[in-house]
Design a protein around this motif. Structure first.
Motif, PDB file in Angstrom:
ATOM      1  N   UNK A 208       0.957  -1.117  -0.132  1.00 53.88           N
ATOM      2  CA  UNK A 208      -0.050  -0.195   0.058  1.00 53.88           C
ATOM      3  C   UNK A 208       0.923   0.996  -0.003  1.00 53.88           C
ATOM      4  N   UNK A 209       0.414   2.316  -0.769  1.00 53.02           N
ATOM      5  CA  UNK A 209       0.739   3.590  -0.860  1.00 53.02           C
ATOM      6  C   UNK A 209       0.830   4.184   0.787  1.00 53.02           C
ATOM      7  N   UNK A 210       1.849   4.534   1.333  1.00 55.59           N
ATOM      8  CA  UNK A 210       1.845   5.006   2.896  1.00 55.59           C
ATOM      9  C   UNK A 210       1.275   6.296   3.252  1.00 55.59           C
ATOM     10  N   UNK A 211       0.567   6.736   2.052  1.00 54.40           N
ATOM     11  CA  UNK A 211      -0.322   7.983   2.262  1.00 54.40           C
ATOM     12  C   UNK A 211      -1.475   7.892   2.848  1.00 54.40           C
ATOM     13  N   UNK A 212      -2.018   6.780   2.620  1.00 51.49           N
ATOM     14  CA  UNK A 212      -3.767   6.530   3.134  1.00 51.49           C
ATOM     15  C   UNK A 212      -3.729   4.940   3.433  1.00 51.49           C
ATOM     16  N   UNK A 213      -4.910   4.987   3.576  1.00 47.40           N
ATOM     17  CA  UNK A 213      -5.453   3.063   4.045  1.00 47.40           C
ATOM     18  C   UNK A 213      -6.917   3.180   3.952  1.00 47.40           C
ATOM     19  N   UNK A 214      -7.560   1.943   3.775  1.00 43.67           N
ATOM     20  CA  UNK A 214      -8.946   1.923   3.589  1.00 43.67           C
ATOM     21  C   UNK A 214      -9.255   0.497   3.873  1.00 43.67           C
ATOM     22  N   UNK A 215      -9.891   0.097   5.116  1.00 45.52           N
ATOM     23  CA  UNK A 215      -9.997   0.941   6.239  1.00 45.52           C
ATOM     24  C   UNK A 215      -8.624   0.572   6.919  1.00 45.52           C
ATOM     25  N   UNK A 216      -8.637   1.481   7.598  1.00 43.11           N
ATOM     26  CA  UNK A 216      -7.196   1.638   8.467  1.00 43.11           C
ATOM     27  C   UNK A 216      -7.307   0.768   9.703  1.00 43.11           C
ATOM     28  N   UNK A 217      -6.431  -0.042   9.863  1.00 41.73           N
ATOM     29  CA  UNK A 217      -5.812  -0.706  11.012  1.00 41.73           C
ATOM     30  C   UNK A 217      -5.252   0.048  11.979  1.00 41.73           C
ATOM     31  N   UNK A 218      -4.503   0.986  11.422  1.00 44.33           N
ATOM     32  CA  UNK A 218      -3.904   1.931  12.440  1.00 44.33           C
ATOM     33  C   UNK A 218      -3.649   3.309  11.562  1.00 44.33           C
ATOM     34  N   UNK A 219      -3.210   4.302  12.247  1.00 42.96           N
ATOM     35  CA  UNK A 219      -2.944   5.424  11.301  1.00 42.96           C
ATOM     36  C   UNK A 219      -1.670   5.286  10.543  1.00 42.96           C
ATOM     37  N   UNK A 220      -1.799   5.872   9.065  1.00 40.41           N
ATOM     38  CA  UNK A 220      -0.314   5.936   8.505  1.00 40.41           C
ATOM     39  C   UNK A 220       0.766   6.315   9.074  1.00 40.41           C
ATOM     40  N   UNK A 221       1.832   5.763   9.304  1.00 45.58           N
ATOM     41  CA  UNK A 221       3.045   6.420   9.846  1.00 45.58           C
ATOM     42  C   UNK A 221       3.342   7.737   9.437  1.00 45.58           C
ATOM     43  N   UNK A 222       3.788   8.703  10.383  1.00 46.93           N
ATOM     44  CA  UNK A 222       4.252  10.028  10.246  1.00 46.93           C
ATOM     45  C   UNK A 222       5.525   9.975   9.409  1.00 46.93           C
ATOM     46  N   UNK A 223       5.778  11.254   8.861  1.00 41.37           N
ATOM     47  CA  UNK A 223       7.075  11.436   8.022  1.00 41.37           C
ATOM     48  C   UNK A 223       8.308  10.984   9.081  1.00 41.37           C
TER      49      UNK A 223
END
Lengths: 270, 467
Positions: free
Chosen positions: B307-322
């Motif tokens: 997956x592209x780290x910019x997003x998720x659907x559905x999210x199991x956890x927030x995408x990691x910050x920079x």
């Protein structure tokens, strides 16, 4: 008529085997081959063949662009239909443009894969995709082609595989590795497809048997060098691009009758 | 997912549903459970961030025993300087694990009697709404072992070795208290012949006590080499059973795959019976399904997430910050770029669709169950140009519980009977569980098909001419 053609022209058997492998890959091994990729390379290859045939005034022949497209479908992966179209077109164009002594230098699919895999980020090959079961299936198909006499250059295929195996086993013995490692490395579906459908292309192999065997050994050695010293999984395929220009030289030292798909005096653009 | 985020997730999903056309709703849903790597006992977790030939490896171990007995020996392609070694945070790796974990999502069937009316009304809107994009010294010399460097970093004493012969290396390791099994000699010899160096680490008890650490933090190595591989052979030498490895890669172009083993995808997008809703039950399901998949596919790496780290659907956890991505070795992400100064807590909500902060990273999660017999060779990898998103996603559909007294309701009741049976047989084939036990558990959980209401059906011609 069709049966007669099938019996005299080995390309029909090759097409049948390649399409069976594509079907197996999709249904059994879950290959991710998008319709646009398979369609893209096929259309581009056929259109380029038609265009080039018209330019050099030879009759249009659908068989070899179909073989090229099938090889590209099996081996190449792209992230965009544009790359697939370019691969199909580039492959066939190389056959008409890059020629020495009335013979094309590069196997069309090999040329397209090498050019794009080296130059484009959205193009790659997946050498690990077949697994052991897939390897077994391809071996059976290849054996079938040899037994029925449809693999005209089986000497090249076997010499290539034999020398590549010898290099891998020798390397393992040198490193003190268990033989399970070279046997695992040899169980690559892509390696078999390369050996039976690419390096053995009668149009781009040397005409005389001794020359063909020398060429096969050289290609295996260069391939192993790229795989193990440059850490490139596609080294086997890239090696042929480097050794193909030696074919005209080998042909000069070992003259023999030119391979033909069928009895004809026309130049072969197959 | 943490409890506080649940309402946010629900709100975000609800907004998404309003924007997207009803048909697009099929891909959204409410995230309810995940199967993270902790399910698999003693699974090694490795994060590899790689771009070009620059590689950062983060290794997490779940070693629970006596720290005096902990030791690791890792072959590396180059001699590592002190500045190339770092101690990472386990929590960041845990976050990446949670973000990429296989997930369970939940839907609630709408009232079938009203659905028909709703669909009629929304057809025009559907046509107009744009589809939203969905989507890891001296005696030594006599033994042929050269100590290239020695460092104490964090709670670890680290020695970088090169060697000319395996017997000497093994003797040195034994003398220094690294218990290397005798069978490892040939593997060590092979790495020496390939000109690999050895990174060996032990726990420095004083440092560990001073740091007050209870667990061992991840070790990170940064180096440049064309070889994109993970050495697994030493680990298989003395292992009795198969081991689990979960590899997370962070790259720029696209998905990572093995070049010397098959990559198979974990079965995904299945409807599951309702009794699997709890984290525990879902975890039990995932373990059984993974085991069956690994057995069926033979020696392969199994793709669990791409997956592209910019997003998720559905999210199991927030995408990691920079900042978190840089912590895990994504060196290409700007030091000052974007919100890299922000911490993880500043990420507000799960991001069900593109938007928010873009992150120049593509994550691939590969799960490997290996032993020496089935994986004789080290894992080799390549980065492909494939940016297609893939996730292990499992769906739980709660049936509508209200009145089904309408023709569409009768159809829905009949469909439910088939759907429940399909869920049971599919679960049985995915996990190898007994189908009659599954049916029983479904009944126990109250998942029984409703009785089909008797509805006098309107003749089709009356429907046609709206009489």
């Amino acid at each position: 008529m069709f049966l007669r053609n099938f019996l005299i022209d080995a390309r029909y058997a090759q097409i049948a085997v390649l399409f069976t492998l594509i079907a197996l890959g999709i249904t059994v091994f879950n290959f991710d081959i998008p319709v646009w990729h398979a369609g893209g390379v096929l259309c581009a290859a056929l259109i380029m063949q038609a265009l080039c045939a018209r330019l050099v005034h030879v009759p249009f022949d659908w068989r070899s662009p179909v073989i090229t497209a099938a090889s590209l479908t099996l081996l190449l992966r792209t992230d965009h239909p544009g790359w697939s179209l370019l691969a199909g077109g580039l492959a066939i164009a190389s056959k008409f443009v890059l020629r020495v002594n009335g013979k094309h230098i590069f196997n069309p699919a090999n040329f397209a894969i090498a050019a794009l895999a080296l130059g484009a980020s959205g193009v790659w090959i997946s050498p690990g995709q077949w697994g052991a079961a897939g390897w077994f299936a391809i071996s059976l198909a290849a054996l079938g082609l040899i037994v029925t006499g449809k693999a005209k250059r089986w000497d090249v295929s076997l010499m290539y595989l034999g020398s590549f195996a010898a290099i891998l086993i020798g390397r393992a013995l040198w490193y003190g590795d268990p033989l399970a490692i070279p046997f695992h490395q040899l169980q690559s579906g892509s390696l078999l497809i390369f050996a039976f459908f690419m390096i053995s292309d009668p149009m781009t192999t040397p005409d005389a048997r001794p020359a063909r065997l020398i060429h096969a050994v050289l290609t295996a050695a260069v391939g192993a060098f790229i795989v193990f010293d440059f850490y490139r999984a596609d080294g086997v395929i890239l090696a042929l691009i480097l050794t193909a220009p030696l074919v005209p030289i080998l042909d000069r030292f070992f003259p023999a009758d030119r391979a033909r798909w069928r009895a004809s005096k026309e130049p072969q653009y197959a | 997912m943490r409890k506080v985020l649940k309402p946010l997730a629900a709100t975000a999903t609800a907004i998404a549903l309003m924007w997207a056309a009803p048909h697009a709703a099929a891909f959204c849903g409410f995230y309810v459970a995940k199967a993270n790597a902790d399910l698999f006992n003693e699974a090694s977790k490795v994060v590899m961030a790689r771009d070009g030939n620059r590689t950062v490896i983060t290794m997490v171990n779940d070693y629970q025993g006596d720290p005096t007995e902990f030791a690791m020996v890792i072959p590396t392609p180059v001699v590592l300087q002190e500045s190339q070694i770092n101690i990472g945070k386990k929590s960041t790796v845990d976050h990446l694990d949670a973000y990429t974990a296989p997930r369970l999502v939940e839907y609630h069937d709408p009232d079938p009697c009203r659905e028909v009316e709703f669909l009629k009304r929304s057809r025009v809107q559907t046509a107009m709404a744009p589809a939203a994009p969905m989507a890891m010294a001296d005696s030594a010399e006599g033994l042929g072992v050269t100590i290239e460097a020695e460092y104490t970093i964090g709670e670890y004493d680290i020695v970088i070795l090169s060697a000319t012969e395996s017997d000497g290396l093994q003797t040195w390791l034994d003398r220094e208290g690294y218990q290397v099994p005798p069978k490892a000699r040939s593997v060590l010899a092979s790495y020496i012949a390939q000109d690999m160096k050895f990174f060996v680490a032990k726990v420095n008890l004083e440092q560990q006590a001073r740091l007050g650490g209870e667990f061992l933090r991840p070790i990170q190595l940064a180096f440049e080499h064309d070889r994109f591989m993970l050495p697994i052979r030493l680990g298989t030498v003395n292992a009795k059973d198969k081991q689990d490895l979960i590899l997370y890669t962070l790259t720029r172009k696209g998905r990572v795959e093995s070049t010397n083993y098959r990559t198979a995808k974990i079965p995904t997008d299945m409807d599951l019976p309702l009794f699997l809703k709890s984290d525990e039950e879902f975890g039990r399901f995932y373990k059984a399904m993974y085991a069956k998949t690994a057995e069926r596919e033979g020696p392969s790496t199994i793709l669990e997430y791409a997956w592209d780290m910019s997003w998720c659907d559905p999210c199991a956890a927030d995408p990691l910050s920079q900042a978190q991505l840089r912590e895990l070795g994504a060196f290409w992400i700007g030091r000052n770029g974007g919100a890299s100064t922000g911490s993880a807590s500043q990420i507000i909500a799960p991001q069900p669709r593109p938007g928010g902060q873009a992150r120049d990273a593509f994550v691939t999660r590969l799960h490997v169950r290996y032993d020496a017999a089935s994986f004789p060779e080290d894992l080799k990898f390549q980065e492909t140009g494939d940016r297609q998103n893939f996730q292990g996603r499992y769906v739980m559909r709660n049936p509508f519980k209200g009145d089904l007294n309408c023709p569409a309701g009768a159809d829905y009741a009949r469909d439910l009977q088939n759907r429940f049976e399909r869920e049971a047989t599919q679960l049985a084939s995915l996990t190898g569980w007994d189908v009659s036990e599954i049916r029983q558990k479904m009944r126990d959980a109250g998942q029984t098909p409703p009785t089909v209401p008797k509805i006098d059906k309107q003749p089709w011609w009356e429907e046609l001419w709206n009489k």
